[in-house]
Enzyme design. Sequence first.
Site, PDB file in Angstrom:
ATOM      1  N   ASP A 224       0.819  -1.201   0.000  1.00 44.88           N
ATOM      2  CA  ASP A 224       0.000   0.000   0.000  1.00 44.88           C
ATOM      3  C   ASP A 224       0.858   1.258   0.000  1.00 44.88           C
ATOM      4  OD1 ASP A 224      -2.004   1.837   0.264  1.00 44.88           O
ATOM      5  OD2 ASP A 224      -2.514   1.320   2.328  1.00 44.88           O
TER       6      ASP A 224
ATOM      7  N   ASP B  92      -2.069   5.845  -5.701  1.00 48.88           N
ATOM      8  CA  ASP B  92      -2.340   4.889  -4.626  1.00 48.88           C
ATOM      9  C   ASP B  92      -2.456   3.465  -5.167  1.00 48.88           C
ATOM     10  OD1 ASP B  92      -3.015   3.755  -2.215  1.00 48.88           O
ATOM     11  OD2 ASP B  92      -5.009   4.650  -2.111  1.00 48.88           O
TER      12      ASP B  92
END
Length: 484
Positions: A102, A334
Site C-alpha cells: 500500500d 495509490d
Amino acid sequence: MASSSMKLELLLSFILLLFISISSSKTLVLPLTNSISKAQFNSTHNLLKSTSARSVARFHHQRQRHRQRQVSLPLSPGSDYTLSFSLGPDPAQAHTITLYMDTGSDLVWFPCAPFECILCEGKPSPGPNRPPNITGAHAVSCQSPACSAAHSSTSSSDLCAMARCPLDAIETSDCGSSACPPFYYAYGDGSLIANLYRHTLSMSSLVLKNFTFGCAHTTLGEPTGVAGFGRGLLSFPAQLATFNPQLGNRFSYCLVSHSFNDDRIRHPSPLILGRRDGEHEHGEFVYTSLLRNPKHPYFYSVGLAGISVGKRDIPAPEMLRKVDATGSGGVVVDSGTTFTMLPASLYNSVVAEFDRRVGRVHKRASEVEGKTGLSPCYYLDTVAQIPGVTLRFVGNGSSVVLPRRNYFYEFLYGGDGATTKRRVGCMMLMNGGDDAELSGGPGATLGNYQQQGFEVIYDLEKQRVGLARRQCALLWDSLNREKN
C-alpha cells in the site's frame, strides 16, 4: 523533555539498530500477487459493486479520521496486490506473512498470535496468513522516534507518561526500558490496536534486522495487515533507505492487467526496489513532480491539469493542480485504491463528454449502473465505439494515454440467476463527491486499475512519479532472466 542533542542521539541509536545485508545488485525484484477471488462473488457485477464501494469508502475515510494520521483502508479481494516476506532470524522457523502492498500508508503492521478478529466473517486472508508468535522480537522504547511516529509525533515525555514511567525518570530522560504504548488506528469499516516491535524481516536476498513493525492482537473487521510503502519514518522504503539509499530511495511496480478475470493472472506483478541498469531517465517515462501535503505527509500527491476525452480537453479544477496549507487538493497515486476517484465537477464533465460520444451509438444500461456502482454503463449490441482518455499531469509533456481496458471494462451481464446475458461496458472512473466537501484531504485518487500495464516509478530522491507503458508479465520474465 529531551534536549535536541538527546533526540539526535536517540535517532542515531534507532538507525544503528537497523542492519541490512543484501546482494551486491543495485536492484531487488519481488513478486506482487493480485488477490482477486471470484469465489467470493456469484457474478461479475457483484464483484464490481463490492470493489467500487470499497474504493469510495477508502477515499472518503481520509476526511473522517479521528486522528491526524492513520494508515489507509485495505481493500477487499478483487483489487489488491499482496507482498510476502519471512519474519524471524532462523529461515527454518521463520513465519511467512502476506500483506497488502500500500503506497497510501506509512506503516508495516500485521496480526500477531494470539489474535482475535472481531466481525471478520467472510473476509479472506490472502496467502498463508497464520498469525505468528513474535517470541524473540524486541519492544520499541517509548523514547524512540519510531514510537513518536506511530503516535502522530507525540513528544517522548508524553509517551513515557503513557508508558507509566515515574516522573523522576521522565525528567532525567531515563525511560529507555519502557515499551512504546499501544496505538490505535481506525478505518472506514474497521480498526486495530497495535504495539511496535523490532525483528528480522527477509525478502528474497534482502535481510533487515531490527525492522520496526506494528503487531496487532485484536482488530475489528481487518484480518490482514499492510506493508506501508508511503512517505514516513516507519514505511518500508524509509527503513530500507536508512542503510541502502540505492534500494530504498527508488522503487517501482508494474501491475499485470487482470480485468477482474483470475484466469489471466498467470504472472506475478514485479515490484522493483532500486534503479535497474539501462533504465531510461527520459523518453519513455512521463514524470510529474511530487507535491508536499502538510496534513498527510505520507501520501504521494501529484498535480492534475486535466483529462482529455477524445480530442476535447477538460481542465481540472484548481484544487487538483496543487495542495494547499490545509492539506486539501492534489491527486494521490495509490496502489491500495482500485478505481480512480474524481471530484464531481471534473467527473461530471468527463461523463458528459463520454456519454455524448458513446451514448449516441449505445443504449445506457441503467440497471447495470445500479448493480455495479459504476457509471456510465452501456449495452454493447454492436461494436463498441469508445473515445480515448488521456490524463494530463502538471508539467511539460506530462500526459499519459490510458489503454482502453484501463478505463472501460466489458463483461457479460444477465442479472442474478439469469440465463440470457448481454455484453455491457462501464467506465471505470468514479465520482468522489462535491468539490466543496473534499477539504482537508486529497481532491482525487489515481487507483491501481488505471495503473495496470504501466511501470510506475516512485523516485524519492528527485521527488517525482513516473509512468511508462509496459507488458508487465514480460517485464517480470526479463527481470528474472537477468537475475539468473
